[in-house]
Every structure is written in structure tokens, then in C-alpha cells.
Write an enzyme that holds these catalytic residues in place. Structure first.
Site, short mmCIF file in Angstrom:
data_model
loop_
_atom_site.label_atom_id
_atom_site.label_comp_id
_atom_site.label_asym_id
_atom_site.label_seq_id
_atom_site.Cartn_x
_atom_site.Cartn_y
_atom_site.Cartn_z
CB CYS A 8 -0.93 0.05 1.21
SG CYS A 8 -1.68 -1.51 1.60
NE ARG A 33 4.20 2.53 -0.93
CZ ARG A 33 5.42 2.38 -0.46
NH1 ARG A 33 6.44 2.85 -1.12
NH2 ARG A 33 5.63 1.76 0.67
CD1 TRP A 82 -0.27 -5.43 -4.64
CD2 TRP A 82 0.28 -6.33 -2.67
NE1 TRP A 82 0.31 -6.65 -4.88
CE2 TRP A 82 0.66 -7.22 -3.69
CE3 TRP A 82 0.53 -6.69 -1.34
CZ2 TRP A 82 1.26 -8.45 -3.44
CZ3 TRP A 82 1.13 -7.92 -1.08
CH2 TRP A 82 1.49 -8.77 -2.13
CG ASN A 108 2.76 0.66 3.84
OD1 ASN A 108 2.65 -0.52 3.51
ND2 ASN A 108 3.87 1.34 3.68
N GLY A 109 1.32 -1.78 5.93
CA GLY A 109 2.07 -2.71 6.79
C GLY A 109 1.19 -3.86 7.21
CD GLU A 512 15.38 -9.15 -14.24
OE1 GLU A 512 15.19 -9.89 -13.27
OE2 GLU A 512 14.79 -8.07 -14.39
CE LYS A 516 11.49 -7.38 -15.14
NZ LYS A 516 12.36 -7.15 -14.08
CD GLU A 519 8.28 -8.44 -13.12
OE1 GLU A 519 7.97 -8.28 -11.94
OE2 GLU A 519 9.38 -8.10 -13.58
CG HIS A 535 20.89 -32.77 -15.79
ND1 HIS A 535 21.48 -34.01 -15.74
CD2 HIS A 535 21.83 -31.91 -16.24
CE1 HIS A 535 22.74 -33.91 -16.13
NE2 HIS A 535 22.98 -32.65 -16.43
CE LYS A 632 9.76 -0.04 -9.23
NZ LYS A 632 10.21 -0.88 -10.33
C1 F6R Z 1 10.64 -7.50 -10.64
C2 F6R Z 1 10.77 -6.67 -9.48
C3 F6R Z 1 10.85 -7.33 -8.15
C4 F6R Z 1 11.84 -6.57 -7.26
C5 F6R Z 1 11.84 -7.16 -5.84
C6 F6R Z 1 12.87 -6.49 -4.95
O1 F6R Z 1 10.62 -6.73 -11.80
O2 F6R Z 1 10.79 -5.48 -9.57
O3 F6R Z 1 11.21 -8.66 -8.26
O4 F6R Z 1 13.11 -6.66 -7.81
O5 F6R Z 1 10.57 -6.99 -5.28
O6 F6R Z 1 12.65 -5.11 -4.89
P1 F6R Z 1 13.75 -4.13 -4.35
O7 F6R Z 1 14.86 -4.09 -5.34
O8 F6R Z 1 13.06 -2.82 -4.21
O9 F6R Z 1 14.23 -4.67 -3.04
#
Ligand code: F6R
Length: 637
Positions: A8, A33, A82, A108-109, A512, A516, A519, A535, A632
Site C-alpha cells: 500500500c 505500490r 495491495w 501500510n504494513g 531475469e 520480466k 510478471e 537433466h 513496486k
Molecule cells: C521484478 C521486481 C521485483 C523486485 C523485488 C525487490 O521486476 O521489480 O522482483 O526486484 O521486489 O525489490 P527491491 O529491489 O526494491 O528490493
């Protein structure tokens, strides 16, 4: 215990201006967020009532709800949510209000002991309207206010502050809170514990928010609340108290320039804009951290810690989550293979509960773009605690944090910090911050190699010289692959599974690339070290499962090409992220990257993968910047 997890964004204002536009502007900037529901509460200055409005789904739904309503108070709170527990319904949206309708709270939390508190309140006859943990807070505050009233305390902000302080002493978990009380109509009380909260200082008004973008349009002077602090804000000023109820005085700080810029320019999505920001990300790193020693003519890395710090280090442990963990894996490869330092990478969430045995002279690196990821911060804190308790100096904590947000919790907590300076990233999928984290690790690897003498000057200079050429190389890749990946996306937007292969330094890039894609497009994707295919995962392959293989000339090039052959023999369509050279003709489609020094190949290989994921998700008509179920910053475990 079942946990309601809520990351949030919260925003709160008090002052002389109309609160609603400030709240909405703040919520728009915090929507990254969480976007399951949104709500606001404002104190009506005429009736001294709280006007509350909430809507399920994105902020636009809330805006539609309130578009023809006159909400003209100057004190208010807002929230964008969220959640993973319970459906994102209006009843669970914040603000939450007590039974008298006088106290409103956004949070938030996570309140871990909410069930116990709720059971107790219910036994006392309080009826709950939501399934959230948060709702216990307004009820508890109201109960405290009634008790304080019996002591003849005045109905003002100071009384609300006392009430909230009493309530938070019963709360377990993490939170950032903002509270309104209709009987103290110009006051706002806020508190935080292990969740971010920043106060922006305007002229005669204050805005608090979970993150700086919500504040940047309003003021450039901020005061981040420290952990376990509580504050009373009125148009006349701020009072901040620590957990011992000691009044705190400290100077505000100026917002970093990059924290202020949130502009999508002409791009359709923030993610695409942020992919296109990467040449500037490289320029920033080169200008900020690379300098030429005038005496020796040798390039040096200008990280803000002295040489002695590096000399004592014998091994490195890195904690991170998600994309940051993938950057850390490339970092670990560089630190071991280039600089010769034994290095391990851990998911922060795993490290917390199964840390490795303590070893001496260890550097612990936390990597988090947001600087707020709960697991990463908790892992770092745990390491500080267990190492600080050791009497032998060799076991004491040595810490470095790599972050994009100097004002964040980690930025304020750790002094050896590498500011990746990528500018605010709004797209939930990390792109330019991943690139910037990679660059930070190149800097660390070069620094260690120089200090430990594990590579000669020629090799180090060669790597540095390749790094200085990055900005135009990345520009060319963007130019070339924006269109090619759009075309590929047209052919592949309906696929169900994709396999990404890489080896050595590019294995984390395969992970990665897969992250990408899944997600933002919701297509199943998995990354494997190419040699592992036979394997087990090879059983998945047929003509419906394309394979994307990162094949860059170097130690394992021939091996990667043979692994790709094995996939082709199972009818998979093969996409290569590779230069045009002998061996790469086996790919059905080549997303060409230039032939460079193998060490820097991850910085090039990631770009076409980001573009491909972006275009597939955009072609599917999905909400690229705010993919479902994600947020985020993950501020709860
Ligand atoms: C994927 C993504 C997440 C963040 C993860 C850690 O695109 O953004 O996997 O990398 O939540 O976030 P930070 O770097 O803010 O600790």
C-alpha cells in the site's frame, strides 16, 4: 496465524489548502505500490464530520465516485491498497473508521496480532466492518480517547497523539499510519515502524506519504520519520517523538533531483520509457563513479568507502529479492571470477531464517532498488545484530547497500551506500534499476580486483574501456530491437510457455528475462542454466515452447550453442540473443547484440529481453506498468 499482507501507499495532509487535490495527486504517484482499491477521508470543517469515500480497483474508480462531490476540508488522509488476503472489496479498502465515525485510519504494513485484538474488541461489543488487520486501530484509538476524556484531557491533536501512542504499544508488526480525529479537526497524527513514512514541509502545510514522488510536486524539503517515531502535525508545526516519548529535533533534507522527476514523456508506458532511460543510466554511472587518476592515467572507481575497507574483506554475502537478486547473481559471478573473492548470494527471505554460519572478515551487501523491501532490510538487520554481538573484531559487521532511493530505510540506515542514481522507476517491473545495479557490481568487482591485485591493469583497463562505451551501444540496441521485438511479440503473444537459457555470467540474465516476461505478460516462463536442460526441463520442449538462448562469445559459447541445438532437435523455435558469428546461424531468429568482452555481455543481453517482454505484454493489451497482484515496494515479509 493468517496474515493480511498489505503494502500500500498512504498520503496525509494538513494545512490551509484544500486537502482533496493534494491527496489525489499523492495517490496517483503512489499507485505503483498497490492498486486493488483506494480511498480518502477528509474532515468537513463545517460539520466536523469525517467524509470518507472508497472504491474497489484502481484510483480512477475512486475519482469517478467523488467527481461531483464537494469535499472541501483541509485535513485528510488517503490510501491505495495491495492485498493478498481477502478479496479487494470496498469494505476492505482504507480508510477504516471506528464505530463512532470520528476516527479514521490509513495503514501500510501488517498488524500481526490483529486477530487477538479484534477478538477482544468484539467481546466488548464492537462490530467490525472489514476483514482487515487495520480496522482494529481506529476502534482501539476511540477506546483510548474515551479513557483520556475521563481524565479531562482536551479534545485536540495532543490528546490524539497520546491515544495513538498508547495503541501502538499494543500493536505487533510493521506499519506506517496516519490518523484523523473529527474532534481535533486541524490535526493529523502519523507513526511508523518498519514501514516508510516521509513528511514534506510546505508553507503552513504538511504532506506525509509512503514515498517521495507523492510529495515532490508539493515541496522539495522533507523530513523522513525514523523507525518507531510518532508525530503530530497541524498547520502551526510538527512535533516528533521517539519510542521513549522524547521530543526529536532535526534538520529537514532536500529531495534528490532524481526523486522529483516522474514524466512518461511520449512513451505509451513507463516501462518502455524506463528501458529507454538506460543509456542515461550508464552515463550517470560513468560520470559519477569513474575517474582517471591524473598521476597514473589509470581509471579508478570512486565509491564512497576507503581502501582499507576493501583490504580487510575476505568473502562476500549478498542478500536481495527478485530482480535485485538476479543483479546480485551477476555481481557474485564478477566478484568471484574477476576479483577472486568467494561470494554467495541469498534470497533475503531465506537468509533471515537460515543464515549461514558466521565467518570472519565478511562483507554483507544488501541490494534493493526501493530500499524498503522488508525481507532485505530484516536480513541486513539480523546480520548487524548477530555480528555486533561478537567480541572478535574479525566478525564485526561490514556493510554495503546498493539502492536507488537514498531517502529510503536502507539509505538512512547504512553509511556505505552505492546510490545507483537511476531516477524514480514507476513501472512495477524493474528495468533501468536492474541495469544500474549491475553497473554498481562492475564497480565493486573492479575495485576489489585493483586492491587485491587479482587482475592486471591491462585487463582492468580493458573492462573499464568497454564500460565507457556502453551508452551508444545501448542506444543502438534500443533502436534495433524496439521494432524487431514488436514484430516477434506479434508472432508470440499467444504462447503459453517460454524457456530462457544462459550459462555463466548470463545465467542470471536468463532468470531475469523469464521474470520480466512472466510478471507483465502472465505467460509462464522459466530460466535455466543451459547445461541443466537435459537433466529434466528438456521434457517440456516441443514446437509450442520457444526457447530463448543467450549465447555470447566466451568460455561457454560452444556449450550454449550445443544446448540450443538440443532444444532445436525437440522442435522448439529458437530465438538467440547473440552476435552474428559462427555458430549463431542455428537460431531461427537472431536478436543481435554486438560482440564484446564477455564480462560486459549481461549489460547488452538484457536489453532485447526487456523489450521483448514489454512488447508481448503490450500486445496482449495488459496493464504493463501495474501488473496484477504485484506492487513496486514489498514492505512486508
Ligand atoms: C521484478 C521486481 C521485483 C523486485 C523485488 C525487490 O521486476 O521489480 O522482483 O526486484 O521486489 O525489490 P527491491 O529491489 O526494491 O528490493
Amino acid at each position: 496465524m493468517k496474515k493480511i499482507i498489505c503494502m500500500c501507499g498512504i498520503v496525509a495532509v494538513t494545512g490551509y489548502k484544500k486537502a482533496l487535490p493534494l491527496l489525489i495527486n499523492g495517490l496517483e504517484k503512489l499507485e505503483y505500490r498497490g492498486y486493488d482499491s483506494a480511498g480518502i477521508a477528509v474532515i468537513n470543517p463545517d460539520t466536523k464530520n469525517i467524509i470518507c469515500n472508497k472504491a474497489e480497483g484502481k484510483l480512477t474508480n475512486l475519482l469517478n465516485n467523488i467527481s461531483n462531490k464537494h469535499i472541501h476540508g483541509t485535513v485528510g488522509i488517503g490510501h491505495t491498497r495491495w492485498a493478498t488476503h481477502g478479496k479487494p472489496e470496498v469494505k476492505n479498502a482504507h480508510p477504516h473508521i471506528d464505530s463512532s465515525g470520528k476516527v479514521a485510519v490509513v495503514q501500510n504494513g501488517i498488524i500481526e496480532n490483529y486477530q487477538e485484538l479484534k477478538d477482544k474488541l468484539e467481546k466488548e461489543g464492537i462490530r467490525f466492518n472489514s476483514d482487515t488487520d487495520t480496522e482494529v486501530i481506529p476502534h482501539l484509538i476511540q477506546k483510548e480517547l474515551l479513557a483520556l476524556n475521563k481524565l479531562n484531557l482536551e479534545k485536540n491533536g495532543s490528546t490524539l497523539l497520546v491515544a495513538l501512542r498508547n495503541v501502538i504499544s499494543d500493536l505487533e508488526g510493521s506499519y506506517a499510519l496516519a490518523v484523523l480525529w473529527a474532534d481535533a479537526p486541524d490535526s493529523l497524527v502519523v507513526a511508523r515502524k518498519q514501514a516508510p513514512l516521509i513528511i514534506g514541509l510546505g508553507e503552513g502545510e504538511f504532506i506525509c506519504a509512503s514515498d517521495t514522488p507523492a510529495i515532490a510536486n508539493f515541496t522539495k524539503i522533507i523530513l523522513p520519520l525514523e523507525d518507531e517515531e510518532i508525530a503530530l502535525l497541524t498547520p502551526l508545526g510538527i512535533e516528533i517523538y521517539d519510542s521513549n516519548n522524547e521530543r526529536q529535533y532535526r534538520n529537514p533534507i532536500h529531495l534528490h533531483v532524481s526523486e522529483q522527476v516522474i514524466d512518461k514523456k511520449d512513451y505509451k508506458h513507463y516501462m518502455l520509457k524506463e528501458i529507454y532511460d538506460q543509456p542515461d543510466t550508464a552515463k550517470y554511472w560513468i560520470e559519477k563513479f569513474l575517474f582517471k587518476d591524473s598521476k597514473t592515467g589509470q581509471y579508478q572507481i570512486d565509491y564512497p568507502f576507503d581502501t582499507e575497507f576493501f583490504e580487510s574483506i575476505e568473502r562476500i554475502e549478498i542478500v536481495a529479492c527478485g530482480t535485485s537478486k538476479h543483479a546480485a547473481m551477476v555481481g557474485s559471478f564478477l566478484l568471484e571470477q574477476f576479483s577472486g573473492i568467494p561470494t554467495n548470494v541469498f534470497y533475503a527471505s531465506e537468509f533471515r531464517y537460515s543464515p549461514p554460519p558466521l565467518l570472519p572478515n565478511t562483507l554483507t551487501i544488501g541490494v534493493t532498488q526501493s530500499g524498503e523491501t522488508a525481507d532485505t532490510i530484516a536480513a541486513i538487520n539480523m546480520e548487524i545484530k548477530r555480528r555486533s554481538s561478537m567480541s572478535d573484531e574479525k566478525y564485526k559487521p561490514n556493510l554495503v547497500a546498493i539502492t536507488n532511493r537514498m531517502e529510503s530505510s536502507i539509505g538512512r540506515q547504512i553509511s556505505n551506500i552505492i546510490d545507483i542514481g537511476a531516477g524514480v522507476e514507476i513501472g512495477v517491473a524493474a528495468t533501468k534499476t536492474f541495469f544500474a545495479q549491475l553497473l554498481s557490481f562492475y564497480g565493486l568487482a573492479i575495485k576489489f580486483a585493483q586492491i587485491k591485485g587479482t587482475q592486471n591493469n591491462e585487463i582492468i583497463n580493458q573492462l573499464i574501456s568497454e564500460l565507457t562505451k556502453l551508452p551508444p551501444l545501448i542506444e543502438e540496441l534500443l533502436e534495433k530491437h524496439n521494432k524487431t521485438s514488436e514484430k516477434l511479440a506479434h508472432d508470440f503473444f499467444n504462447i503459453k510457455d517460454v524457456i530462457f537459457l544462459g550459462r555463466g555470467i548470463n545465467y542470471p540474465i536468463a532468470l531475469e528475462g523469464a521474470l520480466k516476461l512472466k510478471e507483465i505478460s502472465y505467460i509462464h516462463a522459466a530460466g535455466y542454466p543451459a547445461g541443466e536442460m537435459k537433466h529434466g526441463p528438456i521434457a517440456l520442449l516441443d514446437k509450442k515452447v520457444p526457447v530463448i538462448s543467450i549465447a555470447t562469445p566466451g568460455v561457454v559459447f560452444d556449450k550454449v550453442i550445443s544446448n540450443a541445438q538440443e532444444a532445436k532437435a525437440r522442435d522448439s523455435y529458437l530465438i538467440g540473443i547473440a552476435p552474428e558469428c559462427k555458430g549463431t546461424e542455428i537460431f531461427d531468429y537472431l536478436m543481435m547484440i554486438p560482440e564484446t568482452n564477455e564480462w560486459i555481455s549481461p549489460l547488452l543481453a538484457i536489453v532485447p529481453l526487456q523489450l521483448l517482454s514489454y512488447h508481448i505484454a503490450a500486445h496482449r493489451g495488459l496493464d504493463v506498468d501495474q501488473p496484477r497482484n504485484l506492487a513496486k515496494s514489498v514492505t512486508v515479509e
